[in-house]
Design a protein around this motif. Sequence first.
Motif, PDB file in Angstrom:
ATOM      1  N   LEU A 105      21.171  -5.812  23.871  1.00  0.00           N
ATOM      2  CA  LEU A 105      22.499  -5.975  24.473  1.00  0.00           C
ATOM      3  C   LEU A 105      23.492  -6.710  23.584  1.00  0.00           C
ATOM      4  N   GLY A 106      23.036  -7.116  22.420  1.00  0.00           N
ATOM      5  CA  GLY A 106      23.980  -7.863  21.576  1.00  0.00           C
ATOM      6  C   GLY A 106      24.309  -9.212  22.201  1.00  0.00           C
ATOM      7  N   LEU A 107      23.349  -9.751  22.977  1.00  0.00           N
ATOM      8  CA  LEU A 107      23.581 -11.064  23.587  1.00  0.00           C
ATOM      9  C   LEU A 107      23.015 -12.152  22.683  1.00  0.00           C
ATOM     10  N   LYS A 108      23.761 -13.244  22.593  1.00  0.00           N
ATOM     11  CA  LYS A 108      23.353 -14.347  21.722  1.00  0.00           C
ATOM     12  C   LYS A 108      22.856 -15.500  22.575  1.00  0.00           C
ATOM     13  N   CYS A 109      21.785 -16.103  22.118  1.00  0.00           N
ATOM     14  CA  CYS A 109      21.241 -17.249  22.860  1.00  0.00           C
ATOM     15  C   CYS A 109      22.168 -18.440  22.633  1.00  0.00           C
ATOM     16  N   ARG A 110      22.793 -18.916  23.685  1.00  0.00           N
ATOM     17  CA  ARG A 110      23.765 -20.006  23.582  1.00  0.00           C
ATOM     18  C   ARG A 110      23.118 -21.365  23.826  1.00  0.00           C
ATOM     19  N   SER A 111      21.978 -21.310  24.547  1.00  0.00           N
ATOM     20  CA  SER A 111      21.319 -22.604  24.785  1.00  0.00           C
ATOM     21  C   SER A 111      19.867 -22.365  25.102  1.00  0.00           C
ATOM     22  N   ARG A 112      19.053 -23.319  24.635  1.00  0.00           N
ATOM     23  CA  ARG A 112      17.602 -23.201  24.888  1.00  0.00           C
ATOM     24  C   ARG A 112      17.121 -24.595  25.272  1.00  0.00           C
ATOM     25  N   LEU A 113      16.740 -24.727  26.513  1.00  0.00           N
ATOM     26  CA  LEU A 113      16.331 -26.054  27.003  1.00  0.00           C
ATOM     27  C   LEU A 113      14.873 -25.995  27.428  1.00  0.00           C
ATOM     28  N   MET A 114      14.177 -27.124  27.326  1.00  0.00           N
ATOM     29  CA  MET A 114      12.776 -27.173  27.741  1.00  0.00           C
ATOM     30  C   MET A 114      12.533 -28.484  28.463  1.00  0.00           C
ATOM     31  N   ASP A 115      11.663 -28.408  29.491  1.00  0.00           N
ATOM     32  CA  ASP A 115      11.343 -29.653  30.188  1.00  0.00           C
ATOM     33  C   ASP A 115       9.893 -29.556  30.659  1.00  0.00           C
ATOM     34  N   GLU A 116       9.238 -30.746  30.773  1.00  0.00           N
ATOM     35  CA  GLU A 116       7.841 -30.806  31.203  1.00  0.00           C
ATOM     36  C   GLU A 116       7.799 -31.360  32.624  1.00  0.00           C
ATOM     37  N   PHE A 117       6.854 -30.819  33.403  1.00  0.00           N
ATOM     38  CA  PHE A 117       6.766 -31.273  34.802  1.00  0.00           C
ATOM     39  C   PHE A 117       5.322 -31.666  35.068  1.00  0.00           C
ATOM     40  N   PRO A 118       5.055 -32.905  35.463  1.00  0.00           N
ATOM     41  CA  PRO A 118       3.670 -33.394  35.629  1.00  0.00           C
ATOM     42  C   PRO A 118       2.903 -32.547  36.645  1.00  0.00           C
ATOM     43  N   GLY A 119       1.791 -31.974  36.193  1.00  0.00           N
ATOM     44  CA  GLY A 119       0.952 -31.163  37.095  1.00  0.00           C
ATOM     45  C   GLY A 119       1.526 -29.799  37.374  1.00  0.00           C
ATOM     46  N   SER A 120       2.678 -29.497  36.794  1.00  0.00           N
ATOM     47  CA  SER A 120       3.329 -28.200  37.088  1.00  0.00           C
ATOM     48  C   SER A 120       3.785 -27.493  35.824  1.00  0.00           C
ATOM     49  N   GLY A 121       3.432 -27.985  34.679  1.00  0.00           N
ATOM     50  CA  GLY A 121       3.671 -27.232  33.460  1.00  0.00           C
ATOM     51  C   GLY A 121       5.035 -27.418  32.826  1.00  0.00           C
ATOM     52  N   THR A 122       5.384 -26.407  32.045  1.00  0.00           N
ATOM     53  CA  THR A 122       6.586 -26.460  31.201  1.00  0.00           C
ATOM     54  C   THR A 122       7.563 -25.375  31.624  1.00  0.00           C
ATOM     55  N   VAL A 123       8.855 -25.687  31.587  1.00  0.00           N
ATOM     56  CA  VAL A 123       9.883 -24.673  31.878  1.00  0.00           C
ATOM     57  C   VAL A 123      10.812 -24.584  30.660  1.00  0.00           C
ATOM     58  N   VAL A 124      11.035 -23.349  30.218  1.00  0.00           N
ATOM     59  CA  VAL A 124      12.023 -23.104  29.156  1.00  0.00           C
ATOM     60  C   VAL A 124      13.181 -22.349  29.796  1.00  0.00           C
ATOM     61  N   PHE A 125      14.411 -22.792  29.559  1.00  0.00           N
ATOM     62  CA  PHE A 125      15.589 -22.147  30.151  1.00  0.00           C
ATOM     63  C   PHE A 125      16.523 -21.721  29.024  1.00  0.00           C
ATOM     64  N   GLN A 126      16.709 -20.430  28.913  1.00  0.00           N
ATOM     65  CA  GLN A 126      17.576 -19.878  27.852  1.00  0.00           C
ATOM     66  C   GLN A 126      18.769 -19.187  28.502  1.00  0.00           C
ATOM     67  N   SER A 127      19.942 -19.361  27.924  1.00  0.00           N
ATOM     68  CA  SER A 127      21.099 -18.641  28.466  1.00  0.00           C
ATOM     69  C   SER A 127      21.807 -17.874  27.355  1.00  0.00           C
ATOM     70  N   PHE A 128      22.311 -16.698  27.760  1.00  0.00           N
ATOM     71  CA  PHE A 128      22.830 -15.745  26.772  1.00  0.00           C
ATOM     72  C   PHE A 128      24.197 -15.220  27.196  1.00  0.00           C
ATOM     73  N   THR A 129      25.070 -15.052  26.218  1.00  0.00           N
ATOM     74  CA  THR A 129      26.345 -14.351  26.459  1.00  0.00           C
ATOM     75  C   THR A 129      26.617 -13.465  25.238  1.00  0.00           C
ATOM     76  N   PRO A 130      27.533 -12.532  25.401  1.00  0.00           N
ATOM     77  CA  PRO A 130      27.783 -11.594  24.303  1.00  0.00           C
ATOM     78  C   PRO A 130      28.152 -12.303  23.012  1.00  0.00           C
ATOM     79  N   ARG A 131      27.662 -11.684  21.915  1.00  0.00           N
ATOM     80  CA  ARG A 131      28.048 -12.177  20.600  1.00  0.00           C
ATOM     81  C   ARG A 131      29.540 -11.934  20.458  1.00  0.00           C
ATOM     82  N   ARG A 132      30.324 -12.905  19.920  1.00  0.00           N
ATOM     83  CA  ARG A 132      31.771 -12.703  19.814  1.00  0.00           C
ATOM     84  C   ARG A 132      32.013 -11.527  18.890  1.00  0.00           C
ATOM     85  N   ARG A 133      32.910 -10.603  19.335  1.00  0.00           N
ATOM     86  CA  ARG A 133      33.156  -9.409  18.506  1.00  0.00           C
ATOM     87  C   ARG A 133      34.205  -9.753  17.486  1.00  0.00           C
TER      88      ARG A 133
END
Lengths: 281, 64
Positions: free
Chosen positions: A253-281
């Motif tokens: 889709l020509g989407l660029k990753c604008r942010s990549r966040l990660m957090d740990e949760f005790p007893g519940s594992g890891t969450v990675v959150f990535q957000s994408f918007t179009p690459r500027r034309r």
Amino acid sequence: SSLFVYPTKIIIKTCGTTQLLKSIRPFIHLARTLNLTLRACRYSRGSFIFPKAQPFPHTSFEDEVAIVEDSLPKSLRHRKASVMTPSNNPSRAWHVFTASADVEPDEPLVVVEVCMTELDRVNALSFFRRRGDEKINSDSAGREMTRLSGIDAINQNAFVCDFAFDPCGYSMNGVDGDRYSTIHVTPEDGFSYASFECGLSLYDDGRGDIAEVLSRAIDVFRPDCVSVATTYGGEDYDHEVTKRVERVLAKKLGLKCRSRLMDEFPGSGTVVFQSFTPRRR
Amino acid sequence: MAVSGFEGFEKRLELRFFNDDTNKNPMGLRLIDFESLDQVLTQVQCTVVSAVANHSFDAYVLSE
């Protein structure tokens, strides 16, 4: 919205202004009648498009966390609430609350939750009921939307249970062995939204699996704005998955990753959150 | 219904239970009868509109 009931796990996902958190106590009570005790709870959501329309306590994450905490037994000692906020787009945060009885996570599945807005207008038309087919029931219309949109090609091994709403909107659950997937679509222009969620394992080239499934799902909607939350509920974090997600969205889709966040949760594992918007034309 | 449109972003809840006696009760939560599930869903303001199951789990499409 969808509900999945496994022998020792319940997943309920609702949209609109539903009172989801009211289900916690009754589910725990029903489980107790079957001699099943709660091990872990996870509550997550994106950022609402219309936050003011939400009834208490969904108007603020703090209130939600207070209600969830109040509903849980004290045995779930390991708790954490986190709002993962992209610095470049604070209005698109990912909210997670977890609680667990054990400090070690044990969920073998990796859950991928994709939220898509600004859907491609032509693709979104697949999810409007056509004039003249009012006589077709919601199941048949749902099947037609699944075929028309290409959703049936996302996982060809899955049995798809679909439903078309009136005048527009669509929901589906995919069933493939012990793997579930679910899609919900609000196609109206101006606030179009689609979600795609599936539980996958990292074994047997699961990483490729995740990228391939994500690629097909994104292709159905061709959104301009995507966020992907990947939850490792027991597996170690896998950076290859993160990179493949970014590669698929860039290539497809020509989407660029604008942010990549990660957090740990005790007893519940890891969450990675990535957000994408179009690459500027 | 939200004033200016239908909220897309969902709320998601997952509850996981210890499986210490799956030998005696392999079906576990799947033994919850439909009426009880329906009562819980009524509190949440949802109803079941479609359902499917296999040997591993039950899946319900809900409507608000």
